[in-house]
Design a protein around this motif. Structure first.
Motif, short mmCIF file in Angstrom:
data_model
loop_
_atom_site.label_atom_id
_atom_site.label_comp_id
_atom_site.label_asym_id
_atom_site.label_seq_id
_atom_site.Cartn_x
_atom_site.Cartn_y
_atom_site.Cartn_z
N ASP A 55 -8.62 -0.98 -2.28
CA ASP A 55 -9.39 -1.42 -3.46
C ASP A 55 -8.50 -1.56 -4.69
OD1 ASP A 55 -11.86 -1.72 -2.19
OD2 ASP A 55 -12.37 0.39 -2.49
N ALA A 56 -7.58 -0.62 -4.88
CA ALA A 56 -6.67 -0.69 -6.03
C ALA A 56 -5.78 -1.93 -5.94
CB ALA A 56 -5.82 0.57 -6.11
N PHE A 57 -5.29 -2.23 -4.73
CA PHE A 57 -4.48 -3.44 -4.53
C PHE A 57 -5.30 -4.69 -4.87
CE2 PHE A 57 -3.52 -7.09 -1.91
CZ PHE A 57 -2.17 -7.30 -2.16
N LEU B 172 0.83 -1.21 0.00
CA LEU B 172 0.00 0.00 0.00
C LEU B 172 0.87 1.26 0.00
CD1 LEU B 172 -2.75 -1.18 2.49
CD2 LEU B 172 -3.03 -0.83 0.02
N ARG B 173 1.92 1.25 0.75
CA ARG B 173 2.81 2.41 0.83
C ARG B 173 3.54 2.65 -0.49
NH1 ARG B 173 7.15 0.89 4.34
NH2 ARG B 173 8.14 0.23 2.42
N ALA C 185 -7.50 -9.99 -5.43
CA ALA C 185 -7.58 -10.46 -4.04
C ALA C 185 -8.96 -10.12 -3.46
CB ALA C 185 -6.49 -9.80 -3.21
N ASP C 186 -9.39 -10.91 -2.51
CA ASP C 186 -10.67 -10.71 -1.84
C ASP C 186 -10.47 -9.76 -0.66
OD1 ASP C 186 -12.86 -11.00 -0.03
OD2 ASP C 186 -13.33 -12.94 -0.91
N ARG C 187 -10.99 -8.56 -0.79
CA ARG C 187 -10.80 -7.54 0.25
C ARG C 187 -11.33 -8.01 1.60
NH1 ARG C 187 -11.67 -1.09 0.38
NH2 ARG C 187 -11.75 -0.91 2.64
N LYS C 188 -12.51 -8.59 1.60
CA LYS C 188 -13.12 -9.04 2.86
C LYS C 188 -12.22 -10.08 3.54
CE LYS C 188 -17.27 -11.01 4.83
NZ LYS C 188 -18.52 -11.71 4.61
N GLU C 189 -11.69 -11.00 2.78
CA GLU C 189 -10.82 -12.03 3.34
C GLU C 189 -9.55 -11.42 3.94
OE1 GLU C 189 -8.09 -15.53 1.48
OE2 GLU C 189 -10.17 -15.48 0.80
N LEU C 190 -8.95 -10.46 3.24
CA LEU C 190 -7.76 -9.79 3.76
C LEU C 190 -8.08 -9.05 5.06
CD1 LEU C 190 -6.29 -8.26 0.49
CD2 LEU C 190 -5.35 -10.17 1.81
N GLU C 191 -9.19 -8.30 5.06
CA GLU C 191 -9.56 -7.54 6.25
C GLU C 191 -9.88 -8.46 7.42
OE1 GLU C 191 -11.26 -3.30 5.12
OE2 GLU C 191 -12.49 -4.90 4.23
N VAL D 66 -6.99 -3.01 11.44
CA VAL D 66 -8.05 -2.61 10.52
C VAL D 66 -7.47 -1.65 9.50
CG1 VAL D 66 -9.94 -2.94 12.17
CG2 VAL D 66 -8.83 -0.72 12.00
N TYR D 67 -8.10 -1.59 8.33
CA TYR D 67 -7.65 -0.70 7.27
C TYR D 67 -8.09 0.72 7.58
CZ TYR D 67 -6.99 1.40 2.69
OH TYR D 67 -6.60 2.22 1.66
N ASP D 68 -7.15 1.64 7.52
CA ASP D 68 -7.41 3.07 7.69
C ASP D 68 -7.23 3.73 6.34
OD1 ASP D 68 -7.41 5.80 8.16
OD2 ASP D 68 -5.96 5.71 9.80
N PRO D 69 -8.35 4.09 5.65
CA PRO D 69 -8.23 4.67 4.32
C PRO D 69 -7.47 6.01 4.29
CG PRO D 69 -10.55 4.46 4.95
CD PRO D 69 -9.72 3.93 6.07
#
Length: 57
Positions: free
Chosen positions: A25-27, A17-18, A33-39, A48-51
């Motif tokens: 979402d871009a990643f 991400l950095r 990749a499944d965002r929900k699974e990663l989170e 937790v993800y901090d946008p």
């Protein structure tokens, strides 16, 4: 390859991400990749993800 271990995943995700992606979402779109699974996996170690920061905190 995305790491399966949550601690390794945390380091990998924040580096990706950095250095390469403007958002989770871009990643996920780029890596298919499944965002929900990663989170959920990172939530299991209390991250937790901090946008605003574009990282898991």
């Amino acid at each position: 390859m995305i790491p399966k271990d949550p601690v390794m995943l945390l380091s990998y995700m924040n580096t990706q991400l950095r250095d390469f992606y403007g958002s989770l979402d871009a990643f996920c779109e780029d890596k298919n990749a499944d965002r929900k699974e990663l989170e959920e996996k990172l939530a299991s170690i209390d991250y937790v993800y901090d946008p605003a920061a574009n990282q898991f905190v």
